[in-house]
Scaffold this motif. Structure first.
Motif, mmCIF file in Angstrom:
data_model
loop_
_atom_site.group_PDB
_atom_site.id
_atom_site.type_symbol
_atom_site.label_atom_id
_atom_site.label_comp_id
_atom_site.label_asym_id
_atom_site.label_seq_id
_atom_site.Cartn_x
_atom_site.Cartn_y
_atom_site.Cartn_z
ATOM 1 N N ALA A 24 0.796 -1.230 0.000
ATOM 2 C CA ALA A 24 0.000 0.000 0.000
ATOM 3 C C ALA A 24 0.829 1.281 0.000
ATOM 4 C CB ALA A 24 -0.943 0.001 1.211
ATOM 5 N N TYR A 25 2.048 1.231 0.556
ATOM 6 C CA TYR A 25 2.813 2.465 0.737
ATOM 7 C C TYR A 25 4.246 2.327 0.213
ATOM 8 C CZ TYR A 25 -1.034 3.491 3.941
ATOM 9 O OH TYR A 25 -2.275 3.700 4.491
ATOM 10 N N PRO A 26 4.628 3.142 -0.770
ATOM 11 C CA PRO A 26 5.995 3.099 -1.300
ATOM 12 C C PRO A 26 7.072 3.307 -0.226
ATOM 13 C CG PRO A 26 4.587 4.422 -2.722
ATOM 14 C CD PRO A 26 3.775 4.094 -1.500
ATOM 15 N N THR A 27 6.762 4.129 0.797
ATOM 16 C CA THR A 27 7.721 4.378 1.880
ATOM 17 C C THR A 27 8.046 3.084 2.623
ATOM 18 O OG1 THR A 27 6.759 6.570 2.154
ATOM 19 C CG2 THR A 27 8.174 5.801 3.933
ATOM 20 N N ALA A 28 7.010 2.316 2.927
ATOM 21 C CA ALA A 28 7.199 1.031 3.618
ATOM 22 C C ALA A 28 7.925 0.048 2.705
ATOM 23 C CB ALA A 28 5.858 0.461 4.054
ATOM 24 N N LYS A 29 7.549 0.050 1.431
ATOM 25 C CA LYS A 29 8.173 -0.864 0.455
ATOM 26 C C LYS A 29 9.676 -0.609 0.365
ATOM 27 C CE LYS A 29 7.383 -2.566 -4.268
ATOM 28 N NZ LYS A 29 8.638 -2.463 -4.995
ATOM 29 N N ALA A 30 10.052 0.668 0.290
ATOM 30 C CA ALA A 30 11.471 1.022 0.170
ATOM 31 C C ALA A 30 12.266 0.565 1.390
ATOM 32 C CB ALA A 30 11.616 2.527 -0.019
ATOM 33 N N LEU A 31 11.693 0.762 2.581
ATOM 34 C CA LEU A 31 12.394 0.404 3.821
ATOM 35 C C LEU A 31 12.528 -1.113 3.958
ATOM 36 C CD1 LEU A 31 13.511 2.121 6.263
ATOM 37 C CD2 LEU A 31 11.512 1.335 7.509
ATOM 38 N N ILE A 32 11.458 -1.824 3.676
ATOM 39 C CA ILE A 32 11.465 -3.287 3.809
ATOM 40 C C ILE A 32 12.428 -3.913 2.792
ATOM 41 C CG2 ILE A 32 10.032 -5.358 3.569
ATOM 42 C CD1 ILE A 32 7.703 -3.649 4.820
ATOM 43 N N GLU A 33 12.436 -3.362 1.568
ATOM 44 C CA GLU A 33 13.369 -3.880 0.549
ATOM 45 C C GLU A 33 14.815 -3.530 0.890
ATOM 46 O OE1 GLU A 33 11.845 -2.461 -3.195
ATOM 47 O OE2 GLU A 33 10.383 -4.098 -3.329
ATOM 48 N N GLN A 34 15.007 -2.396 1.545
ATOM 49 C CA GLN A 34 16.350 -1.996 1.997
ATOM 50 C C GLN A 34 16.885 -3.004 3.019
ATOM 51 O OE1 GLN A 34 16.439 1.942 3.754
ATOM 52 N NE2 GLN A 34 18.575 1.748 4.383
ATOM 53 N N TYR A 66 12.015 -5.369 14.169
ATOM 54 C CA TYR A 66 12.719 -4.097 14.012
ATOM 55 C C TYR A 66 12.270 -3.410 12.716
ATOM 56 C CZ TYR A 66 16.877 -1.126 13.075
ATOM 57 O OH TYR A 66 17.726 -0.089 12.778
ATOM 58 N N VAL A 67 12.316 -4.152 11.615
ATOM 59 C CA VAL A 67 11.942 -3.602 10.305
ATOM 60 C C VAL A 67 10.463 -3.220 10.286
ATOM 61 C CG1 VAL A 67 11.663 -4.200 7.852
ATOM 62 C CG2 VAL A 67 13.759 -4.837 9.069
ATOM 63 N N HIS A 68 9.621 -4.073 10.810
ATOM 64 C CA HIS A 68 8.177 -3.827 10.801
ATOM 65 C C HIS A 68 7.821 -2.572 11.596
ATOM 66 C CE1 HIS A 68 3.980 -4.530 12.269
ATOM 67 N NE2 HIS A 68 3.813 -4.750 10.990
ATOM 68 N N GLY A 69 8.399 -2.433 12.787
ATOM 69 C CA GLY A 69 8.108 -1.266 13.630
ATOM 70 C C GLY A 69 8.510 0.038 12.957
ATOM 71 N N LEU A 70 9.671 0.025 12.308
ATOM 72 C CA LEU A 70 10.162 1.245 11.653
ATOM 73 C C LEU A 70 9.403 1.542 10.363
ATOM 74 C CD1 LEU A 70 13.956 0.790 12.396
ATOM 75 C CD2 LEU A 70 12.413 2.454 13.439
ATOM 76 N N ALA A 71 8.918 0.508 9.695
ATOM 77 C CA ALA A 71 8.086 0.717 8.500
ATOM 78 C C ALA A 71 6.752 1.359 8.898
ATOM 79 C CB ALA A 71 7.846 -0.610 7.783
ATOM 80 N N CYS A 72 6.159 0.888 9.982
ATOM 81 C CA CYS A 72 4.911 1.488 10.491
ATOM 82 C C CYS A 72 5.130 2.966 10.819
ATOM 83 C CB CYS A 72 4.437 0.762 11.754
ATOM 84 S SG CYS A 72 3.811 -0.906 11.495
ATOM 85 N N LEU A 73 6.241 3.253 11.478
ATOM 86 C CA LEU A 73 6.551 4.627 11.878
ATOM 87 C C LEU A 73 6.787 5.526 10.664
ATOM 88 C CD1 LEU A 73 7.175 6.754 14.065
ATOM 89 C CD2 LEU A 73 9.557 5.964 14.012
ATOM 90 N N ALA A 74 7.516 5.028 9.684
ATOM 91 C CA ALA A 74 7.831 5.839 8.495
ATOM 92 C C ALA A 74 6.562 6.285 7.780
ATOM 93 C CB ALA A 74 8.724 5.039 7.547
#
Length: 309
Positions: A24-34, A66-74
């Motif tokens: 749903a969100y490019p911001t989350a996608k970028a962080l998770i793929e990173q 760790y990744v999930h929490g920061l993706a939610c925050l972003a």
């Protein structure tokens, strides 16, 4: 609006976590793929597809949370620009996520630390025969005395009436057997891989200390509360020491939240699967409001609520 950020600890993970956010969100996608690129392995495959036994492994669930929490925050920060985080805290593993959120280190530095922490703790679990038990409906003093009597450690002071002991299977079984006589209503063994936050994690603490020594810690942009001493960290060396001691030390969650409450904080945002931290807060302070975010649905509800404040 001001809010305290709270991050989930191990045990909150569930298969599928983060997948709808990525879609749903490019911001989350970028962080998770990173995260996949930084680790050089498909963490997201385990997060999204499981199986549950694989995601539950300490070496996988810690970086996943760790990744999930920061993706939610972003995504939240993007959707609610008026949100002003005033402090951060995390339960056990979540303390590392809190530091990333506060800018103590980069996303990738924190991710590598968390992956190593998970691997070291998994090794320690495999090398020792340990377990944990929840003690419900007893005082902290009663649980502490019982733990000492049974030669185990108090792992978590989660909230009033909910404490966790950790140590050898023999010691924990003895504590469970003696709970009623100590005035504790319920004592039940937890389904965990080992004795987290106890002396049986000593090998993991020593190895993590070596990794922490290599990280260049900055000062967080907002106060980050440490589990080990239930206070905001004060310097780079203090951060390093608190993250090290946390591996074998008690998680003093009640005391950490109480300090924030005493300072007048009443709005908290829980980032991670489930509503465990919200449930604990309900027993610590009835007036506190905890908004829990774990997926697109809860994120959208949180955005509506925050914008309406």
């Amino acid at each position: 609006m001001n809010a305290v950020l709270l991050f989930s600890g191990q045990g909150a993970q569930k298969v599928g976590m983060g997948q709808d956010l990525l879609n749903a969100y490019p911001t989350a996608k970028a962080l998770i793929e990173q995260a996949d690129a930084a680790l050089g392995e498909p963490l997201t495959k385990v997060m999204f597809e499981g199986p549950n036994e694989e995601l539950t492994r300490t070496c996988n669930c810690q970086p996943a949370l760790y990744v999930h929490g920061l993706a939610c925050l972003a995504v939240l920060k993007e959707l609610v620009p008026a949100l002003t985080p005033v402090a951060a805290a995390g339960l056990s593993l979540g303390e590392f996520t809190a530091h990333a959120a506060a800018g103590t280190y980069t996303f990738e530095e924190g991710l590598r630390l968390v992956q190593k922490r998970g691997a070291f703790m998994e090794e320690a679990c495999n090398a020792t025969k340990g377990t944990m038990a929840a003690m419900i409906g007893g005082s902290d003093d009663a649980v502490t005395a019982l733990a000492a009597e049974c030669d185990v450690d108090v792992a978590n002071f989660n909230c009033p009436g909910q404490t966790v002991v950790s140590g050898t299977e023999e010691g924990v079984d003895k504590a469970i057997a003696g709970a009623k006589a100590a005035g504790i209503k319920i004592a039940k063994k937890l389904n965990v891989a080992g004795a987290y936050h106890s002396r049986l994690m000593r090998s993991a603490q020593i190895k993590l200390a070596e990794e922490l020594a290599l990280v260049n810690f900055g000062m967080p942009s907002i106060p980050v509360y440490c589990n080990y001493e239930a206070r905001p960290v004060e310097s780079s060396e203090d951060i390093r020491l608190m993250l090290e001691k946390q591996v074998c030390g008690s998680v003093r969650w009640t005391a950490s939240m109480q300090k924030l409450i005493d300072q007048g904080e009443r709005l908290f945002i829980e980032l991670g699967p489930g509503k465990t931290l919200a449930g604990m807060m309900g027993r610590i302070c009835k007036e506190a409001r905890v908004i829990s975010i774990e997926d697109v649905e809860s994120l959208q509800a949180a955005v509506e609520e925050l914008k309406g404040m």
